[in-house]
Design a protein around this motif. Structure first.
Motif, PDB file in Angstrom:
ATOM      1  N   ILE A 359       0.865  -1.176   0.000  1.00  0.00           N
ATOM      2  CA  ILE A 359       0.000   0.000   0.000  1.00  0.00           C
ATOM      3  C   ILE A 359       0.901   1.224   0.000  1.00  0.00           C
ATOM      4  CG2 ILE A 359      -1.776   1.261   1.267  1.00  0.00           C
ATOM      5  CD1 ILE A 359      -2.586  -1.463   2.505  1.00  0.00           C
ATOM      6  N   GLN A 360       0.833   2.018  -1.055  1.00  0.00           N
ATOM      7  CA  GLN A 360       1.695   3.181  -1.183  1.00  0.00           C
ATOM      8  C   GLN A 360       1.220   4.321  -0.282  1.00  0.00           C
ATOM      9  OE1 GLN A 360       4.487   3.086  -2.845  1.00  0.00           O
ATOM     10  NE2 GLN A 360       4.099   1.030  -3.692  1.00  0.00           N
ATOM     11  N   ALA A 361       2.171   5.163   0.104  1.00  0.00           N
ATOM     12  CA  ALA A 361       1.835   6.324   0.929  1.00  0.00           C
ATOM     13  C   ALA A 361       0.907   7.246   0.145  1.00  0.00           C
ATOM     14  CB  ALA A 361       3.105   7.064   1.318  1.00  0.00           C
ATOM     15  N   GLY A 362      -0.141   7.739   0.791  1.00  0.00           N
ATOM     16  CA  GLY A 362      -1.101   8.628   0.154  1.00  0.00           C
ATOM     17  C   GLY A 362      -2.157   7.927  -0.663  1.00  0.00           C
ATOM     18  N   GLU A 363      -2.217   6.597  -0.625  1.00  0.00           N
ATOM     19  CA  GLU A 363      -3.150   5.830  -1.440  1.00  0.00           C
ATOM     20  C   GLU A 363      -4.445   5.562  -0.670  1.00  0.00           C
ATOM     21  OE1 GLU A 363      -3.093   1.755  -4.201  1.00  0.00           O
ATOM     22  OE2 GLU A 363      -1.538   2.117  -2.687  1.00  0.00           O
ATOM     23  N   LEU A 364      -5.573   5.578  -1.369  1.00  0.00           N
ATOM     24  CA  LEU A 364      -6.862   5.196  -0.810  1.00  0.00           C
ATOM     25  C   LEU A 364      -7.118   3.741  -1.194  1.00  0.00           C
ATOM     26  CD1 LEU A 364      -9.594   5.755   0.562  1.00  0.00           C
ATOM     27  CD2 LEU A 364     -10.431   6.635  -1.633  1.00  0.00           C
ATOM     28  N   VAL A 365      -7.239   2.878  -0.197  1.00  0.00           N
ATOM     29  CA  VAL A 365      -7.376   1.444  -0.426  1.00  0.00           C
ATOM     30  C   VAL A 365      -8.692   0.972   0.184  1.00  0.00           C
ATOM     31  CG1 VAL A 365      -6.378  -0.839   0.029  1.00  0.00           C
ATOM     32  CG2 VAL A 365      -4.873   1.134  -0.361  1.00  0.00           C
ATOM     33  N   GLY A 366      -9.453   0.226  -0.600  1.00  0.00           N
ATOM     34  CA  GLY A 366     -10.681  -0.376  -0.108  1.00  0.00           C
ATOM     35  C   GLY A 366     -10.472  -1.860   0.169  1.00  0.00           C
ATOM     36  N   LEU A 489      -6.830  13.754  14.644  1.00  0.00           N
ATOM     37  CA  LEU A 489      -5.477  13.303  14.986  1.00  0.00           C
ATOM     38  C   LEU A 489      -4.453  13.698  13.932  1.00  0.00           C
ATOM     39  CD1 LEU A 489      -5.951   9.706  16.427  1.00  0.00           C
ATOM     40  CD2 LEU A 489      -5.188  11.736  17.639  1.00  0.00           C
ATOM     41  N   GLN A 490      -4.899  13.793  12.662  1.00  0.00           N
ATOM     42  CA  GLN A 490      -4.009  14.110  11.553  1.00  0.00           C
ATOM     43  C   GLN A 490      -2.855  13.106  11.448  1.00  0.00           C
ATOM     44  OE1 GLN A 490      -2.839  18.221  12.059  1.00  0.00           O
ATOM     45  NE2 GLN A 490      -4.855  18.987  11.506  1.00  0.00           N
ATOM     46  N   ALA A 491      -3.163  11.845  11.742  1.00  0.00           N
ATOM     47  CA  ALA A 491      -2.162  10.785  11.589  1.00  0.00           C
ATOM     48  C   ALA A 491      -1.949  10.503  10.110  1.00  0.00           C
ATOM     49  CB  ALA A 491      -2.631   9.526  12.316  1.00  0.00           C
ATOM     50  N   PRO A 492      -0.770  10.035   9.729  1.00  0.00           N
ATOM     51  CA  PRO A 492      -0.495   9.800   8.299  1.00  0.00           C
ATOM     52  C   PRO A 492      -1.294   8.654   7.690  1.00  0.00           C
ATOM     53  CG  PRO A 492       1.362   9.128   9.657  1.00  0.00           C
ATOM     54  CD  PRO A 492       0.426   9.855  10.555  1.00  0.00           C
ATOM     55  N   ILE A 493      -1.812   7.745   8.531  1.00  0.00           N
ATOM     56  CA  ILE A 493      -2.565   6.600   8.006  1.00  0.00           C
ATOM     57  C   ILE A 493      -3.899   6.521   8.739  1.00  0.00           C
ATOM     58  CG2 ILE A 493      -2.564   4.107   7.614  1.00  0.00           C
ATOM     59  CD1 ILE A 493       0.493   4.179   7.882  1.00  0.00           C
ATOM     60  N   LEU A 494      -4.998   6.479   7.977  1.00  0.00           N
ATOM     61  CA  LEU A 494      -6.342   6.398   8.540  1.00  0.00           C
ATOM     62  C   LEU A 494      -6.929   5.028   8.242  1.00  0.00           C
ATOM     63  CD1 LEU A 494      -8.871   7.723   9.853  1.00  0.00           C
ATOM     64  CD2 LEU A 494      -9.510   8.514   7.560  1.00  0.00           C
ATOM     65  N   LEU A 495      -7.438   4.359   9.281  1.00  0.00           N
ATOM     66  CA  LEU A 495      -8.057   3.043   9.147  1.00  0.00           C
ATOM     67  C   LEU A 495      -9.531   3.159   9.504  1.00  0.00           C
ATOM     68  CD1 LEU A 495      -5.367   0.848  10.976  1.00  0.00           C
ATOM     69  CD2 LEU A 495      -5.447   1.482   8.560  1.00  0.00           C
ATOM     70  N   LEU A 496     -10.408   2.841   8.562  1.00  0.00           N
ATOM     71  CA  LEU A 496     -11.856   2.859   8.804  1.00  0.00           C
ATOM     72  C   LEU A 496     -12.367   1.428   8.703  1.00  0.00           C
ATOM     73  CD1 LEU A 496     -12.910   5.955   6.627  1.00  0.00           C
ATOM     74  CD2 LEU A 496     -12.367   5.904   9.061  1.00  0.00           C
ATOM     75  N   ASP A 497     -12.700   0.850   9.857  1.00  0.00           N
ATOM     76  CA  ASP A 497     -13.138  -0.546   9.892  1.00  0.00           C
ATOM     77  C   ASP A 497     -14.665  -0.595   9.869  1.00  0.00           C
ATOM     78  OD1 ASP A 497     -13.414  -3.234  10.148  1.00  0.00           O
ATOM     79  OD2 ASP A 497     -12.446  -3.409  12.099  1.00  0.00           O
ATOM     80  N   ASP A 498     -15.226  -0.632   8.656  1.00  0.00           N
ATOM     81  CA  ASP A 498     -16.685  -0.637   8.483  1.00  0.00           C
ATOM     82  C   ASP A 498     -17.315   0.485   9.298  1.00  0.00           C
ATOM     83  OD1 ASP A 498     -18.833  -1.653   7.158  1.00  0.00           O
ATOM     84  OD2 ASP A 498     -19.249  -3.267   8.577  1.00  0.00           O
ATOM     85  N   ALA A 499     -16.684   1.660   9.227  1.00  0.00           N
ATOM     86  CA  ALA A 499     -17.076   2.786  10.075  1.00  0.00           C
ATOM     87  C   ALA A 499     -18.256   3.570   9.510  1.00  0.00           C
ATOM     88  CB  ALA A 499     -15.890   3.722  10.254  1.00  0.00           C
ATOM     89  N   LEU A 500     -18.800   3.141   8.346  1.00  0.00           N
ATOM     90  CA  LEU A 500     -19.928   3.850   7.736  1.00  0.00           C
ATOM     91  C   LEU A 500     -21.166   2.962   7.656  1.00  0.00           C
ATOM     92  CD1 LEU A 500     -17.915   5.486   4.801  1.00  0.00           C
ATOM     93  CD2 LEU A 500     -18.590   6.559   6.945  1.00  0.00           C
ATOM     94  N   ALA A 518      -9.986  16.065   2.290  1.00  0.00           N
ATOM     95  CA  ALA A 518      -9.221  16.362   3.508  1.00  0.00           C
ATOM     96  C   ALA A 518      -7.979  15.505   3.654  1.00  0.00           C
ATOM     97  CB  ALA A 518     -10.120  16.178   4.738  1.00  0.00           C
ATOM     98  N   LEU A 519      -7.948  14.358   2.946  1.00  0.00           N
ATOM     99  CA  LEU A 519      -6.862  13.399   3.185  1.00  0.00           C
ATOM    100  C   LEU A 519      -6.080  13.110   1.906  1.00  0.00           C
ATOM    101  CD1 LEU A 519      -8.891  10.881   5.394  1.00  0.00           C
ATOM    102  CD2 LEU A 519      -7.441  12.740   6.173  1.00  0.00           C
ATOM    103  N   LYS A 520      -5.821  14.140   1.110  1.00  0.00           N
ATOM    104  CA  LYS A 520      -5.139  13.924  -0.161  1.00  0.00           C
ATOM    105  C   LYS A 520      -3.715  13.411   0.022  1.00  0.00           C
ATOM    106  CE  LYS A 520      -7.805  17.330  -2.768  1.00  0.00           C
ATOM    107  NZ  LYS A 520      -7.784  18.615  -3.520  1.00  0.00           N
ATOM    108  N   GLU A 521      -3.059  13.791   1.124  1.00  0.00           N
ATOM    109  CA  GLU A 521      -1.677  13.390   1.335  1.00  0.00           C
ATOM    110  C   GLU A 521      -1.544  12.236   2.330  1.00  0.00           C
ATOM    111  OE1 GLU A 521       0.630  14.730  -0.498  1.00  0.00           O
ATOM    112  OE2 GLU A 521      -0.835  16.095  -1.412  1.00  0.00           O
ATOM    113  N   ARG A 522      -2.653  11.648   2.755  1.00  0.00           N
ATOM    114  CA  ARG A 522      -2.607  10.615   3.780  1.00  0.00           C
ATOM    115  C   ARG A 522      -3.104   9.276   3.225  1.00  0.00           C
ATOM    116  NH1 ARG A 522      -5.835  13.971   8.234  1.00  0.00           N
ATOM    117  NH2 ARG A 522      -5.656  12.121   9.525  1.00  0.00           N
ATOM    118  N   THR A 523      -2.580   8.204   3.785  1.00  0.00           N
ATOM    119  CA  THR A 523      -2.986   6.860   3.389  1.00  0.00           C
ATOM    120  C   THR A 523      -4.282   6.507   4.107  1.00  0.00           C
ATOM    121  OG1 THR A 523      -0.655   6.262   3.209  1.00  0.00           O
ATOM    122  CG2 THR A 523      -2.250   4.455   3.241  1.00  0.00           C
TER     123      THR A 523
END
Length: 581
Positions: A359-366, A489-500, A518-523
């Motif tokens: 998973i590359q830095a700044g990538e949106l992964v589903g 938190l503005q952490a570099p990596i955001l994890l959403l575990d079925d959060a929607l 909001a998260l163009k530069e974050r994974t």
């Protein structure tokens, strides 16, 4: 007495306070040994010369001075001694809570919440009593008892003293036996208290479920059974405890009988005066406290030993997930790579296997897949809530186990499947990871999570108290507040575990659009059961039975006509039916 040796680390740290306490206790014991001698001396003078105010006034003055002095010294040693005991309780509670915070999830699967609460309350209270009342009874009984025995033997009659102390060996044997019994009974009572705590905590946390299923009578019966067991265990302790005082008073009564009988014979022979026999009887009365204290000491020590043993057993357990001694610096602006051959819990079947991805830095992964496919387990591995059975995960070139745990987890902002809110205001819940965050930052995070308007609809806005576990909010509101907390938190990596999962499709799309901006530069890793939540992802991972079966962009996966494509068409068809309805 072994518990006092095991607490030697604390006594060494607080040796000054305990030394001053022992000195003051010795001074008080010496001052308390003066009145019986004065009383005997005054009686002999009155017998010889008759009652006279001039004889009594000096004695009364000395008694008053001694009383004031003993009162002041008692006040000081109590402050020093019990202040140290309270400090021990504080240290143990802090150590326990810190230990709990560092333990892995497996620890909390083995130990229920009620048991852990019992360790932090009743057990520590018993140890605190050992460091306070236990030390007092040990030192005071030895000092006072030794001094009084020395005076009785040297100033009056050693033979009468031995005669009066004949019941003591009987009392010592009984105390030893009762002490062993109360040790085992108290451990059983504490275990029963922990089970009662567990049931109370579970019933109160799940009260809505109990009411919904109308099973309150069953819960009440189960609670009553556990309360009855806890009551029976405490009653067993009380029964043993009740044996102490009768034995003590019988021995004391026998001592008085022997002292008066033997002393009367010595007075008749002229070897003792009436005043000396009176003083001897008063000194024997002062032996009641040391005799009682020694018996009480057995009780306190055994309770403290059982409690401290339980605490030591918990503190001795090591977390399965630990930071290395030579932790490496963290560079989170690098890709995440997973090379996992097998991951299982215990001896069961593998949860994840043959999983290789980057998973590359700044990538949106589903990440999608059936229930139980291993999606949440993958996020747990990234957070090091678990470690893989075989294989490794890297952040850039660094294996996760080589990184310091706190710094690793600060690189992630995590929203779990079931968000947990604390019993404080909405603003404080959002700012949990950044308590110093400005109000504008909190509101911006809330807007990105599409919860700002809902918050402002409350009478108190961001100062609204959410109640225990967020009980005053809907499921969707709790999820969006948890997302706002993670965004702040503005952490570099955001994890959403079925959060929607608890929001409608329109709100879901609005949140995802805000996240993209909001998260163009974050994974970002989005775990979801809805294919619509991952359509815009740069990479979509499809898991099935712990294996990666499909991987690619949305259009590529549709062209493959596999599980993802079938599920996407089914959900679109289902959404169309709901719209037409």
């Amino acid at each position: 007495m072994s518990v006092l040796l095991r607490l030697a680390w604390f006594f060494k740290a607080e040796w000054r306070r305990y030394l001053v306490t022992v000195l003051l206790l010795g001074l008080v014991a010496g001052m308390q040994a003066i009145p019986p001698a004065l009383i005997g001396h005054s009686i002999d003078r009155i017998v010889q010369g008759g009652p006279s105010l001039s004889i009594l006034l000096p004695y009364l003055g000395l008694f008053a001075l001694l009383g004031v002095g003993i009162y002041g010294l008692r006040f000081v040693w109590r402050v020093l001694l019990y202040g140290s005991a309270y400090k021990l309780a504080y240290l143990l509670r802090s150590r326990l809570f810190t230990h709990f915070c560092h333990m892995s999830p497996a620890f909390f699967q083995q130990h229920r919440t009620g048991d852990l609460m019992a360790h932090a309350t009743n057990d520590i209270q018993a140890v605190e009593q050992t460091a306070g009342d236990g030390v007092l009874t040990l030192v005071d009984s030895l000092l006072m008892g030794g001094l009084v025995l020395f005076i009785m033997c040297s100033r009056y009659s050693w033979s009468l003293t031995l005669l009066a102390l004949l019941p003591l060996p009987v009392m010592a044997l009984c105390m030893h036996r009762f002490g062993n019994q109360i040790h085992h009974a108290y451990r059983h009572a504490q275990a029963a208290f922990g089970q009662l705590n567990n049931q109370t905590q579970e019933a109160l946390s799940g009260i809505r479920v109990l009411k919904a299923f109308a099973v309150e009578p069953l819960a009440q019966q189960r609670f009553a059974d556990l309360a009855r067991d806890a009551g029976a265990a405490n009653l067993a302790v009380a029964r043993i405890d009740a044996k102490f005082e009768p034995v003590i008073y019988l021995c004391i009564g026998a001592s008085y009988l022997l002292a008066v009988g033997g002393g009367g014979w010595l007075v008749h022979r002229g070897e003792l005066s009436i005043g000396q026999l009176t003083s001897f009887s008063l000194y024997l009365g002062q032996l009641i406290w040391p005799m009682f204290a020694l018996a009480w000491l057995f009780n306190i020590i055994e309770r403290g030993s059982a409690a401290y043993g339980r605490i030591e057993a918990i503190l001795a357990e090591q977390s399965l997930i630990r930071s290395p001694a030579d932790a490496e610096p963290l560079d989170s602006a690098t890709p995440l790579s997973v090379n996992l051959r097998r991951h299982a819990r215990g001896e069961g079947p593998p949860i994840l296997q043959d999983l290789r991805l980057t998973i590359q830095a700044g990538e949106l992964v589903g990440i999608v897949g059936r229930t139980g496919a291993g999606k949440s387990s993958l996020l747990n591995l990234l957070l090091r809530l678990e470690d893989p059975s075989d294989g490794e995960l890297r952040l850039g070139t660094q294996p996760l186990p080589r990184l310091q745990l706190q710094s690793l987890r600060r690189a992630f902002a995590y929203v779990p499947q079931e968000p947990f809110l604390f019993s404080m205001s909405i603003a404080d819940n959002i700012a949990l990871g950044r308590p110093d965050a400005a109000r504008t930052d909190i509101e911006q995070a809330a807007r990105s999570a599409c919860i700002h308007d809902d918050i402002m609809a409350f009478p108190k806005g961001y100062q609204t108290q959410v109640g225990e576990s967020g009980i005053t909010l809907s499921g969707g509101q709790k999820q969006r507040i948890a997302i706002a907390r993670a965004l702040l938190l503005q952490a570099p990596i955001l994890l959403l575990d079925d959060a929607l999962s608890a929001v409608d499709a329109r709100t879901e799309q609005a949140i995802l659009m805000h996240l993209r901006d909001a998260l163009k530069e974050r994974t970002v890793l989005v775990v979801s059961h809805r294919m619509s939540a991952v359509e815009l992802a740069g990479q979509i991972l499809v898991l099935d039975k712990g294996r990666l079966i499909e991987q690619g962009r949305h259009a590529e996966l549709l062209a493959q006509d596999g599980w993802y494509a079938r599920m996407w068409r089914y959900q679109r068809l289902e959404q169309g039916w709901e719209t037409s309805a």
